[in-house]
Design an enzyme around this catalytic site. Structure first.
Site, PDB file in Angstrom:
ATOM      1  N   ASN A   9       0.854  -1.184   0.000  1.00 34.41           N
ATOM      2  CA  ASN A   9       0.000   0.000   0.000  1.00 34.41           C
ATOM      3  C   ASN A   9       0.894   1.239   0.000  1.00 34.41           C
ATOM      4  OD1 ASN A   9      -1.475   2.260   0.915  1.00 34.41           O
ATOM      5  ND2 ASN A   9      -2.911   0.990   2.052  1.00 34.41           N
ATOM      6  N   ASP A  70       0.097  -4.196  10.192  1.00 28.40           N
ATOM      7  CA  ASP A  70      -1.245  -4.622   9.815  1.00 28.40           C
ATOM      8  C   ASP A  70      -2.186  -3.763  10.644  1.00 28.40           C
ATOM      9  OD1 ASP A  70      -2.742  -6.508   8.141  1.00 28.40           O
ATOM     10  OD2 ASP A  70      -3.668  -7.012  10.043  1.00 28.40           O
ATOM     11  N   HIS A 179      -2.989   5.745  15.197  1.00 35.78           N
ATOM     12  CA  HIS A 179      -2.628   4.391  15.639  1.00 35.78           C
ATOM     13  C   HIS A 179      -1.239   4.024  15.112  1.00 35.78           C
ATOM     14  CE1 HIS A 179      -4.494   4.602  11.794  1.00 35.78           C
ATOM     15  NE2 HIS A 179      -4.435   3.314  11.526  1.00 35.78           N
ATOM     16  N   ARG A 180      -0.966   4.395  13.844  1.00 34.44           N
ATOM     17  CA  ARG A 180       0.317   4.027  13.218  1.00 34.44           C
ATOM     18  C   ARG A 180       1.463   4.800  13.875  1.00 34.44           C
ATOM     19  NH1 ARG A 180      -1.639   4.370   8.760  1.00 34.44           N
ATOM     20  NH2 ARG A 180      -2.292   2.207   8.721  1.00 34.44           N
TER      21      ARG A 180
HETATM   22  P1  IMP Z   1      -3.691  -3.759   5.731  1.00 32.26           P
HETATM   23  O1  IMP Z   1      -3.092  -3.397   7.082  1.00 32.26           O
HETATM   24  O2  IMP Z   1      -2.793  -3.408   4.603  1.00 32.26           O
HETATM   25  O3  IMP Z   1      -4.207  -5.135   5.732  1.00 32.26           O
HETATM   26  O4  IMP Z   1      -4.934  -2.827   5.490  1.00 32.26           O
HETATM   27  C1  IMP Z   1      -5.568  -2.176   6.473  1.00 32.26           C
HETATM   28  C2  IMP Z   1      -6.806  -1.484   5.950  1.00 32.26           C
HETATM   29  O5  IMP Z   1      -7.362  -0.837   7.096  1.00 32.26           O
HETATM   30  C3  IMP Z   1      -6.536  -0.390   4.933  1.00 32.26           C
HETATM   31  O6  IMP Z   1      -6.680  -0.836   3.623  1.00 32.26           O
HETATM   32  C4  IMP Z   1      -7.606   0.621   5.300  1.00 32.26           C
HETATM   33  O7  IMP Z   1      -8.812   0.286   4.709  1.00 32.26           O
HETATM   34  C5  IMP Z   1      -7.728   0.464   6.800  1.00 32.26           C
HETATM   35  N1  IMP Z   1      -6.809   1.385   7.489  1.00 32.26           N
HETATM   36  C6  IMP Z   1      -5.652   1.082   8.152  1.00 32.26           C
HETATM   37  N2  IMP Z   1      -5.039   2.194   8.614  1.00 32.26           N
HETATM   38  C7  IMP Z   1      -5.815   3.214   8.202  1.00 32.26           C
HETATM   39  C8  IMP Z   1      -5.684   4.628   8.342  1.00 32.26           C
HETATM   40  O8  IMP Z   1      -4.738   5.183   8.883  1.00 32.26           O
HETATM   41  N3  IMP Z   1      -6.690   5.344   7.797  1.00 32.26           N
HETATM   42  C9  IMP Z   1      -7.743   4.794   7.164  1.00 32.26           C
HETATM   43  N4  IMP Z   1      -7.897   3.504   6.976  1.00 32.26           N
HETATM   44  C10 IMP Z   1      -6.937   2.704   7.501  1.00 32.26           C
END
Ligand code: IMP
Length: 198
Positions: A9, A70, A179-180
């Site tokens: 991403n 994640d 959160h990140r």
């Molecule tokens: P993954 O961690 O790549 O599996 O995806 C996590 C998914 O959670 C993302 O595609 C978003 O849809 C959502 N997500 C995670 N962090 C954020 C953020 O900071 N803002 C908005 N959506 C988030």
């Protein structure tokens, strides 16, 4: 020393790169280093499990600090969904906006809007086992999409203490409280300890 991020991403990689800027590490995405794309099947039932699986997908890079995250949105009245399914909630092929709308439809006319973003980061230091940390930001969901910044569910999430969504507040404020960034603050402490000892 290099820090290599595992994520497909682009916007998430950019956020992580921004937030790691002050560590003094050279930060790369795994595709810049390996010149290929790796697909990880995210079949864990927790964010920690998926982050661990992702970071181990690049464990051949033995000299570098490796990190993978994640993350997702947990909505209380939906029993924590979309949770680990956040990226594909509502079906494959939906846009971010369509996914936001899907969540809002499920809680239409529901009074309790409380939700949180959760981020697990898995980190591997050279010749060390995987460690994980978690960051959380509590908030509430709006009734409609608001704002254009950020990605994912940002247009429908208002963090506690604010009256606008992450997509309206913009990246500077988001980076301070997300959160990140909270998970990454713990990662940075670990990186600083590692660099001090090595
Ligand atoms: P993954 O961690 O790549 O599996 O995806 C996590 C998914 O959670 C993302 O595609 C978003 O849809 C959502 N997500 C995670 N962090 C954020 C953020 O900071 N803002 C908005 N959506 C988030």
């Amino acid at each position: 020393m290099r820090c290599v991020i595992f994520s497909n991403n682009q916007k998430k990689c950019q956020e992580l790169q921004d937030l790691l800027q002050d560590t003094g590490l050279e930060v790369f995405t795994y595709s810049e280093v390996l010149n290929r794309e790796i697909t990880v099947i995210e079949d864990g039932v927790t964010f920690d499990q998926n982050a661990t699986k992702k970071v181990l997908a690049i464990s051949q890079l033995k000299q570098d600090i490796l990190i993978a995250d994640d993350s997702g949105l947990e909505v209380d009245v939906l029993d924590g969904r979309p949770g680990v399914y956040s990226a594909r909630y509502g079906g494959e092929g939906l846009s971010d906006s369509q996914r936001c709308e899907h969540v809002l439809r499920q809680i239409e006319n529901v009074k309790n809007r409380s939700a949180r973003f959760v981020c697990s980061i898995a980190i591997v230091f050279p010749e060390k086992p995987v460690e994980t940390v978690q960051g959380i930001v509590e908030g509430a969901l709006t009734g409609q999409l608001q704002g254009n910044a950020g990605f994912g569910y940002d247009p429908i999430f208002i963090p506690v203490g604010y009256d606008r969504t992450f997509a309206e507040l913009g990246t500077e404020i988001k980076h301070k409280i997300s959160h990140r960034s909270r998970a990454l603050a713990q990662v940075k402490d670990k990186i600083n300890d590692f660099l001090a000892e090595n």
